[in-house]
Design a protein around this motif. Structure first.
Motif, PDB file in Angstrom:
ATOM      1  N   SER A 284       0.844  -1.201   0.000  1.00 12.79           N
ATOM      2  CA  SER A 284       0.000   0.000   0.000  1.00 12.79           C
ATOM      3  C   SER A 284       0.874   1.243   0.000  1.00 12.79           C
ATOM      4  CB  SER A 284      -0.925  -0.002   1.223  1.00 12.79           C
ATOM      5  OG  SER A 284      -0.179   0.199   2.405  1.00 12.79           O
TER       6      SER A 284
ATOM      7  N   ALA B 163       1.503   4.333  -7.388  1.00 13.08           N
ATOM      8  CA  ALA B 163       1.213   3.018  -7.968  1.00 13.08           C
ATOM      9  C   ALA B 163       2.471   2.400  -8.563  1.00 13.08           C
ATOM     10  CB  ALA B 163       0.117   3.135  -9.027  1.00 13.08           C
TER      11      ALA B 163
ATOM     12  N   CYS C 271       4.695   0.982  -5.857  1.00 13.52           N
ATOM     13  CA  CYS C 271       4.161  -0.289  -5.359  1.00 13.52           C
ATOM     14  C   CYS C 271       4.382  -1.413  -6.359  1.00 13.52           C
ATOM     15  CB  CYS C 271       2.680  -0.140  -5.006  1.00 13.52           C
ATOM     16  SG  CYS C 271       2.426   0.852  -3.513  1.00 13.52           S
TER      17      CYS C 271
ATOM     18  N   ASN D 137      -5.141  -9.003  -6.893  1.00 13.97           N
ATOM     19  CA  ASN D 137      -5.694  -7.655  -7.072  1.00 13.97           C
ATOM     20  C   ASN D 137      -6.922  -7.346  -6.227  1.00 13.97           C
ATOM     21  OD1 ASN D 137      -3.939  -6.471  -8.962  1.00 13.97           O
ATOM     22  ND2 ASN D 137      -4.878  -7.644 -10.600  1.00 13.97           N
TER      23      ASN D 137
ATOM     24  N   GLY E 206      -6.985  -4.401  -3.950  1.00 14.12           N
ATOM     25  CA  GLY E 206      -6.831  -3.155  -4.679  1.00 14.12           C
ATOM     26  C   GLY E 206      -8.158  -2.618  -5.189  1.00 14.12           C
TER      27      GLY E 206
ATOM     28  N   TYR F 104     -10.456  -2.114  -1.198  1.00 13.72           N
ATOM     29  CA  TYR F 104      -9.864  -1.545   0.019  1.00 13.72           C
ATOM     30  C   TYR F 104     -10.714  -0.442   0.642  1.00 13.72           C
ATOM     31  CZ  TYR F 104      -8.468   2.632  -2.501  1.00 13.72           C
ATOM     32  OH  TYR F 104      -8.490   3.789  -3.215  1.00 13.72           O
TER      33      TYR F 104
ATOM     34  N   ARG G  63      -3.843   3.513   0.097  1.00 17.40           N
ATOM     35  CA  ARG G  63      -4.592   2.714  -0.873  1.00 17.40           C
ATOM     36  C   ARG G  63      -3.811   1.424  -1.077  1.00 17.40           C
ATOM     37  NH1 ARG G  63      -5.614   3.707  -7.319  1.00 17.40           N
ATOM     38  NH2 ARG G  63      -6.463   1.623  -7.596  1.00 17.40           N
TER      39      ARG G  63
ATOM     40  N   TYR H 112      -2.450  -1.271  -3.441  1.00 18.35           N
ATOM     41  CA  TYR H 112      -2.173  -1.365  -4.872  1.00 18.35           C
ATOM     42  C   TYR H 112      -2.023  -2.802  -5.340  1.00 18.35           C
ATOM     43  CZ  TYR H 112      -1.730   3.658  -5.113  1.00 18.35           C
ATOM     44  OH  TYR H 112      -2.004   5.006  -5.073  1.00 18.35           O
ATOM     45  N   GLY H 113      -1.846  -3.713  -4.432  1.00 17.53           N
ATOM     46  CA  GLY H 113      -1.738  -5.120  -4.797  1.00 17.53           C
ATOM     47  C   GLY H 113      -1.262  -5.932  -3.614  1.00 17.53           C
TER      48      GLY H 113
END
Length: 109
Positions: free
Chosen positions: A21, A30, A33, A55, A58, A61, A80, A82-83
């Motif tokens: 994140s 992004a 990450c 994912n 992502g 969340y 956030r 991202y994966g």
């Protein structure tokens, strides 16, 4: 819907899930990450550990229930996801011979 199923597991029951994140305030968040995830996958491979990019977090969340769970895990509220990297030792399986489509060109140097 799948998230409420007791049999569904978005990370394929891997023994380890790394959640990546970042604060989404910078346009490169992004990309940072994604680079971190790639390094995780390369390091895992070098140690004989299987990996898979996940994912689902992502995409979910910001759902209130998911956010509460992430916060409980220590993911900052302003981050956030991202994966995720699912990590574990892959089951030994015979390697299938790869069949190339007709007309496929393979160059090996």
């Amino acid at each position: 819907e799948r998230g409420h199923s007791h049999t569904y597991c978005c990370y394929y029951h891997a023994p380890t899930l790394v959640i990546v994140s970042n604060e989404p305030t910078q346009w490169w968040a992004a990309m940072d990450c994604a680079c971190a995830m790639q390094n995780i996958f390369l390091a895992a491979k070098s140690l004989g550990i299987g990996s898979c990019w996940i994912n689902q977090l992502g995409q979910t969340y910001d759902d209130p229930e998911v956010r509460a769970f992430l916060t409980k895990l220590g993911i900052p509220e302003n981050h956030r996801v991202y994966g995720c990297a699912a990590l574990g030792y892959a089951a030994a399986a015979p390697v299938k011979e790869r069949q190339l489509a007709e007309g496929t060109v393979t160059i090996i140097k």
